[in-house]
Scaffold this motif. Structure first.
Motif, short mmCIF file in Angstrom:
data_model
loop_
_atom_site.label_atom_id
_atom_site.label_comp_id
_atom_site.label_asym_id
_atom_site.label_seq_id
_atom_site.Cartn_x
_atom_site.Cartn_y
_atom_site.Cartn_z
N SER A 66 0.87 -1.16 0.01
CA SER A 66 0.02 -0.27 0.04
C SER A 66 0.81 1.31 0.05
CB SER A 66 -0.81 -0.12 1.41
OG SER A 66 -1.70 1.21 1.43
N PRO A 67 0.44 2.23 -0.74
CA PRO A 67 1.25 3.57 -0.96
C PRO A 67 1.13 4.24 0.56
CG PRO A 67 -0.49 3.66 -2.48
CD PRO A 67 -0.46 2.39 -1.62
N THR A 68 0.22 4.02 1.16
CA THR A 68 -0.09 4.68 2.52
C THR A 68 0.04 3.78 3.50
OG1 THR A 68 -1.55 6.25 1.23
CG2 THR A 68 -1.69 6.20 3.76
N SER A 69 0.60 4.24 4.50
CA SER A 69 0.96 3.45 5.77
C SER A 69 0.08 3.57 6.71
CB SER A 69 2.46 3.45 6.32
OG SER A 69 2.60 4.89 6.84
N ASN A 70 -0.51 2.56 7.59
CA ASN A 70 -1.32 2.65 8.59
C ASN A 70 -0.87 2.17 9.94
OD1 ASN A 70 -3.60 2.63 10.49
ND2 ASN A 70 -5.04 2.03 8.74
N LYS A 71 -0.16 2.94 10.57
CA LYS A 71 0.59 2.55 11.87
C LYS A 71 -0.23 1.76 12.80
CE LYS A 71 3.58 4.01 15.43
NZ LYS A 71 4.58 5.17 15.88
N ASP A 72 -1.51 2.23 13.13
CA ASP A 72 -2.40 1.71 14.04
C ASP A 72 -2.84 0.21 13.82
OD1 ASP A 72 -2.22 4.00 15.93
OD2 ASP A 72 -3.93 4.78 14.86
N ALA A 73 -3.23 0.23 12.36
CA ALA A 73 -3.55 -1.29 11.94
C ALA A 73 -2.27 -2.28 12.13
CB ALA A 73 -4.32 -0.92 10.76
N PHE A 74 -1.24 -1.62 11.34
CA PHE A 74 -0.06 -2.48 11.52
C PHE A 74 0.30 -3.00 13.04
CE2 PHE A 74 4.57 -2.49 12.54
CZ PHE A 74 4.94 -3.89 11.80
N ILE A 75 0.24 -2.12 13.75
CA ILE A 75 0.51 -2.44 15.34
C ILE A 75 -0.38 -3.80 15.83
CG2 ILE A 75 0.72 -1.66 17.55
CD1 ILE A 75 2.05 0.86 16.47
N HIS A 76 -1.54 -3.49 15.09
CA HIS A 76 -2.77 -4.48 15.85
C HIS A 76 -2.29 -5.93 15.12
CE1 HIS A 76 -6.33 -6.25 16.37
NE2 HIS A 76 -6.70 -6.62 15.27
N TYR A 77 -1.98 -6.01 13.87
CA TYR A 77 -1.54 -7.24 13.30
C TYR A 77 -0.25 -7.57 13.66
CZ TYR A 77 -4.92 -6.11 9.29
OH TYR A 77 -6.09 -5.96 8.68
N LEU A 78 0.81 -6.67 14.08
CA LEU A 78 1.81 -7.48 14.60
C LEU A 78 1.64 -7.99 16.01
CD1 LEU A 78 5.07 -7.53 14.70
CD2 LEU A 78 5.18 -5.20 15.72
N GLY A 84 1.04 -15.27 18.24
CA GLY A 84 0.90 -16.84 17.55
C GLY A 84 -0.50 -16.67 16.98
N GLU A 85 -1.40 -15.69 16.69
CA GLU A 85 -2.59 -15.85 16.13
C GLU A 85 -2.62 -15.73 14.56
OE1 GLU A 85 -5.15 -12.94 17.67
OE2 GLU A 85 -4.50 -13.38 19.64
N THR A 86 -1.36 -15.65 13.97
CA THR A 86 -1.40 -15.68 12.41
C THR A 86 0.16 -16.27 11.86
OG1 THR A 86 -0.06 -13.60 12.30
CG2 THR A 86 -2.56 -13.49 11.93
N ASP A 87 0.09 -16.87 10.82
CA ASP A 87 1.38 -17.33 10.21
C ASP A 87 2.18 -16.34 9.55
OD1 ASP A 87 0.30 -17.20 7.61
OD2 ASP A 87 -0.16 -19.19 7.36
N TYR A 88 3.40 -16.68 9.12
CA TYR A 88 4.28 -15.70 8.60
C TYR A 88 3.73 -15.20 7.37
CZ TYR A 88 8.61 -13.76 6.49
OH TYR A 88 9.30 -12.67 5.94
N THR A 89 3.28 -15.74 6.51
CA THR A 89 2.56 -15.37 5.33
C THR A 89 1.37 -14.47 5.41
OG1 THR A 89 3.49 -17.21 3.92
CG2 THR A 89 1.77 -15.94 2.87
N SER A 90 0.57 -14.88 6.31
CA SER A 90 -0.67 -13.88 6.67
C SER A 90 -0.04 -12.51 7.22
CB SER A 90 -1.50 -14.63 7.48
OG SER A 90 -1.80 -15.68 7.03
N PHE A 91 1.00 -12.43 8.20
CA PHE A 91 1.66 -11.49 8.38
C PHE A 91 2.14 -10.59 7.46
CE2 PHE A 91 5.45 -9.27 10.49
CZ PHE A 91 4.72 -8.29 11.14
N CYS A 92 2.81 -11.03 6.55
CA CYS A 92 3.44 -10.45 5.48
C CYS A 92 2.37 -9.60 4.50
CB CYS A 92 4.30 -11.33 4.63
SG CYS A 92 5.78 -11.72 5.38
N LYS A 93 1.38 -10.41 4.36
CA LYS A 93 0.33 -9.81 3.72
C LYS A 93 -0.55 -8.53 4.32
CE LYS A 93 -1.12 -14.10 1.15
NZ LYS A 93 -1.89 -14.95 1.13
N GLN A 94 -0.47 -8.84 5.65
CA GLN A 94 -0.99 -7.69 6.35
C GLN A 94 -0.08 -6.43 6.55
OE1 GLN A 94 -1.40 -9.99 10.06
NE2 GLN A 94 -3.81 -10.40 9.89
N CYS A 95 1.20 -6.80 6.52
CA CYS A 95 2.30 -5.82 6.42
C CYS A 95 2.16 -4.88 5.08
CB CYS A 95 3.52 -6.45 6.33
SG CYS A 95 4.26 -6.90 8.03
N ALA A 96 1.82 -5.54 3.94
CA ALA A 96 1.69 -4.88 2.69
C ALA A 96 0.40 -4.11 2.87
CB ALA A 96 1.54 -6.11 1.62
#
Length: 130
Positions: A66-78, A84-96
């Motif tokens: 995404s061209p725009t970052s969303n820090k709050d949503a990222f921290i939630h996903y992190l 342990g609620e997400t696997d690595y690939t899911s986390f990477c998709k959430q980062c993107a």
């Protein structure tokens, strides 16, 4: 120095972010001083002493950052990933999705820094010591 197979073996033990501190300790024992992971396809450069560097192959099909970052949503996903609620690939998709382009880890300082597409630091995190 360390080899790609050693790094891959250590990484194969990581099911979620909860395993990250153990992974860091294991690759530190191999001689890894730092690494940089690109979310687009999870290719990673690993750095050791005397300018030693190896790079992993892409781990999945390219993602759109995404061209725009969303820090709050990222921290939630992190936090979800670290619990342990997400696997690595899911986390990477959430980062993107939240505009995270890459992260860098300094094993000596025990920090992980997440960056957006403009190289802005979105989050500086201390890696727990075991």
């Amino acid at each position: 120095m360390f080899t790609p197979k050693q790094i891959e073996f250590a990484h194969s033990k990581v099911a979620s972010g909860a395993d990250f501190p153990k992974y860091i300790q294991e690759i530190k024992g191999l001689g890894v001083l730092a690494f940089e992971t690109w979310v687009i396809d999870s290719h990673t450069s690993y750095f050791g002493a005397n300018s030693f560097c190896i790079q992993s192959l892409p781990q999945y099909e390219q993602l759109t950052i995404s061209p725009t970052s969303n820090k709050d949503a990222f921290i939630h996903y992190l936090k979800m990933h670290q619990m342990g609620e997400t696997d690595y690939t899911s986390f990477c998709k959430q980062c993107a999705e939240t505009g995270i382009e890459k992260w860098t880890v300094d094993i000596e300082k025990m920090t992980c820094i997440y960056y957006d597409r403009d190289e802005n630091q979105i989050l500086v995190e201390t890696i727990p010591r075991l």
